[in-house]
Design an enzyme around this catalytic site. Structure first.
Site, short mmCIF file in Angstrom:
data_model
loop_
_atom_site.label_atom_id
_atom_site.label_comp_id
_atom_site.label_asym_id
_atom_site.label_seq_id
_atom_site.Cartn_x
_atom_site.Cartn_y
_atom_site.Cartn_z
N HIS A 26 0.82 -1.21 0.00
CA HIS A 26 0.00 0.00 0.00
C HIS A 26 0.86 1.26 0.00
CE1 HIS A 26 -3.47 2.56 0.92
NE2 HIS A 26 -2.68 3.18 1.77
N HIS B 198 -10.14 2.54 0.40
CA HIS B 198 -10.19 2.03 1.78
C HIS B 198 -11.02 0.76 1.76
CE1 HIS B 198 -9.65 3.47 6.14
NE2 HIS B 198 -8.48 3.45 5.55
#
Length: 760
Positions: free
Chosen positions: A63, A114
């Site tokens: 990420h 998210h």
């Protein structure tokens, strides 16, 4: 993995690390591979301390480091021309992209993901997704002015969708509404591939004067590092950085990861926004970084890496809300509503006074130093001593195997042409209503009415309009239009073309409002990068998007990559969500959606072809996915956009509506219901009625005008195919040989689905 940092020794100092080289460390539990751990030891010349290990593990996660995507993302730089670069004040690599929009105004925008946190805990996962992207915009020096949320879920009638969707929608609305930010756009899409792995993407747009632009760097020896906002706690440790770098097992294991999900407080963030803006306007900030994924590990290493010196930080000065936190936990915490600023010593008192005015906790935690090291102390011991660039920017870069999957040819050969099609007028009429009531085409009002779309009074258009339009300058009316789009089924059939079709649709939606498309952002959602076919999909989508932007002449200003979106070995459909921002000189001249008046001519722009593969009709009626997606012609899209912008500027267009999912049939139904006026329509000449109604050929728009002949001549001069197909009037839809469709029955079909599924 639990998503939490193991309980490490809180005073594992650099000195101790050097004297205990063989001490075992839980690097595997922290997501590091053997060779990555060995590389960290080579960089430091010793084993890392527990705090250093925590920093490297979160910053080298998929990420944060983009380690599987960097080799492909470089193609954006290779295809960006000098002319495109000139349009950007800040681009890829910054917290968010920034473009100048005229009259001294600049706009910053970005979309991020998210996804995994929102599956684990839907409300907080979605809420903190909104909060995180808002802080990215704040970190550029801008006032956030609007948000939008592209969302994707499993089958609409699946039990887990009933768990996830209401919480996600409530989280998006609860956080955004509390901030006072209008939610002006986005998507809600259902597909079986997202079962167990929903996509919760969040976009934010901010505005500022050009001179107010701020960047993330720590410069000037002796300048102070100030942490301000909420206290640091145990919530979110290893959260987005860990969750976004692993797949779900499919056994409900996501519920065990609750400690990894961040907890947001929108009221603290609302105050933080106003505090930041006052600090910016007072000239008290040299550099600034928000604390999102990887927390202080990210903020300190990125600020130091981008600066011209080193940095010293004392963790004992960090305001905490939990007792006995280790250095690793303080550095890895992803507690929300925090910012980190670089401030000149002479400005510290004024900085603190502004924070006190807004009742915002602010603490000097360090300073910029000479040299090129990031040093962090805790309880009187040095627990971090690293070259900051090795943490923030020089992580591993993988050239993952890339291979077109063996089943891709068979998938493309399975065309929708073979599927039984309705033929009689009664069958076509029934199909229009069936399609309108399907989960992916029905009204999103049940969702969007939970969002405040018009707070602050600057929203000119919002859903169900094709595009969100927001005023940024009350004096001149200057504003921006934003749209996000992606048909993941098209991307599954051909990821290169699918990315360009997503770009084309978002570009077209912005143009439909009368705006001039100016810049692009993206959120590239894919399965595991360890799967060669997924990496082929990803690389093709990146190249398709980059080539498309080069052809259209608009830059990619930044974006996000989200990998490991799969449950077990089942990946989601490749979903490159594309956001396009456009500029309007005056939002008062925006074009409204649908049929907005009586007696206007209805004109279809673009060319309709027999293109149903990957479309909504094949999906809804036959559960089919196969063939090749519609052809994309970006030169034609550009001509269409130029025609729409010019006609809007001249006040020629009465209404407009993009043709995309569901084709002409869906566009006509929505134009009637959204615009409030009916129409009588004949289908395009020389086209099979079924194809005319349900084809999803790209590059098409419905417009209404007062003078059809003059507009048709204008379209011809612009090189845009155009045909008058009807006239507005009444309150229903009349399509040549079909029995009339009343507004009431269309509304019942279109508006009833989501309330029935998820409750009124």
């Amino acid at each position: 993995m639990t998503g939490t940092v193991p309980q490490l020794d809180s005073v594992d100092s650099v000195e101790r690390a050097a004297s205990t080289p063989d001490q075992p460390q839980p690097y595997v539990e922290l997501g590091l591979k053997d060779d990555e751990y060995a590389r960290i030891r080579d960089i430091l010349g010793r084993r890392p301390t527990d705090a250093e290990l925590a920093m490297y593990s979160v910053m080298w996660s998929e990420h944060c480091s983009y380690k599987s995507s960097k080799v492909h993302l470089r193609y954006f730089g290779e295809t960006t021309t000098d002319e495109m670069r000139a349009k950007m004040l800040a681009g890829i690599g910054e917290n968010a992209g920034v473009v100048e929009v005229g009259d001294g105004w600049a706009v910053t925008f970005k979309v991020e993901s998210h996804n995994h946190p929102s599956y684990v805990e839907p409300y907080q996962g979605a809420a903190t997704g909104v909060g995180g992207i808002v802080r990215d915009i704040m970190a550029m020096g801008a006032r956030p002015i609007a948000v939008a949320d592209p969302l994707r879920f499993g089958p609409a009638d699946a039990p887990d969708t009933a768990r996830v969707l209401p919480g996600v929608v409530a989280g998006v609305g609860g956080y955004g509404n509390s901030l006072g930010l209008p939610n002006v756009g986005g998507e809600v899409v259902f597909d079986a591939s997202y079962a167990g792995n929903p996509l919760v993407n969040a976009m934010c747009v901010g505005s500022m004067r050009v001179e107010d632009l701020h960047l993330a760097f720590a410069s000037g020896t002796g300048n102070k590092i100030i942490l301000f906002g909420a206290r640091t706690g145990l919530d979110g440790i290893g959260g987005v950085s860990v969750l976004a770098s692993e797949t779900f097992s499919g056994d409900g294991g996501g519920r065990k990861k609750l400690p990894s999900v961040q907890v947001g407080d929108p009221f603290t963030e609302k105050v933080l926004i106003e505090c930041c803006l006052e600090l910016f306007h007072a000239g008290l900030v040299v550099g600034i970084q928000d604390l999102g994924g990887a927390g202080l590990s990210c903020a300190t290493s990125e600020l130091a890496s981008a600066g011209d010196g080193g940095m010293f930080v004392d963790l004992d000065a960090v305001p905490l809300r939990a007792d006995n936190m280790t250095a690793a936990e303080i550095l890895s915490s992803e507690s929300q509503e925090r910012m980190c600023a670089v401030v000149r010593p002479e400005d510290v008192d004024a900085f603190m006074a502004v924070c006190a005015k807004w009742d915002t906790i602010a603490t000097v935690i360090g300073e910029v130093t000479e040299g090129d090291r990031l040093r962090i102390a805790y309880r009187g011991e040095t627990v971090v001593d690293v070259p900051p660039r090795t943490v923030a920017h020089d992580g591993p870069v993988y050239e993952r195997p890339v291979a077109r999957g063996e089943g891709q040819d068979a998938l493309q050969a399975d065309v929708a042409d073979r599927l039984p099609r309705p033929a009689s007028p009664s069958e076509l009429r029934a199909e229009i209503l069936r399609m309108a009531a399907s989960p992916n085409l029905c009204s999103r009002a049940w969702v969007t009415e939970q969002y405040d779309r018009y707070v602050r009074g600057n929203t000119a258009s919002a859903q169900p309009a094709d595009t969100g339009v927001v005023r940024i300058d009350e004096e001149t009316g200057r504003g921006v239009a934003v749209s996000t789009d992606c048909n993941a089924r098209f991307a599954a059939l051909d990821p290169y073309a699918g990315a360009q079709l997503a770009l084309a649709e978002a570009y077209r939606n912005v143009a439909v409002s009368g705006a001039v498309p100016a810049a692009v952002t993206n959120c590239l959602n894919f399965g595991s990068p360890e799967d060669p076919h997924v990496m082929w999909q990803f690389s093709q989508a990146v190249r398709g998007l980059a080539d498309g932007c080069a052809q259209l002449g608009i830059p990619v200003t930044g974006g996000n990559v989200s990998f490991y979106n799969q449950t077990g070995d089942r990946a989601i459909l490749p979903t490159p969500v594309i956001g396009v921002l456009g500029v309007l000189d005056d939002v008062a001249r925006r074009v409204r959606s649908g049929f907005t008046g009586e007696g206007d001519a209805v004109v279809l722009l673009g060319t309709t072809r027999d293109e149903l593969s990957g479309g909504e009709w094949a999906h809804v009626v036959h559960g089919h996915l196969g063939g090749l997606p519609p052809a994309v012609d970006l030169a034609a899209e550009q001509r269409l956009a130029e025609l729409l912008a010019a006609a809007s500027a001249d006040g020629v267009l009465r209404g407009s509506h993009d043709l995309s999912d569901g084709g002409l049939a869906q566009a006509l139904l929505e134009a009637v219901l959204v615009g409030g006026h009916g129409a009588e329509v004949v289908l395009p000449a020389g086209v099979d009625p079924f194809v005319a109604l349900f084809s999803e050929s790209a590059g098409r728009v419905l417009v209404t005008v007062a003078d059809a002949d003059a507009f048709l001549a204008r379209a011809e001069a612009a090189g845009v195919p155009a045909e008058r197909i009807g006239t507005t009037g009444g309150d229903g839809l009349r399509i040549e040989t079909l029995a009339p469709l009343s507004a009431d029955e269309m509304r019942e079909a279109w508006e009833g689905t989501l309330p029935r599924l998820f409750g009124v």
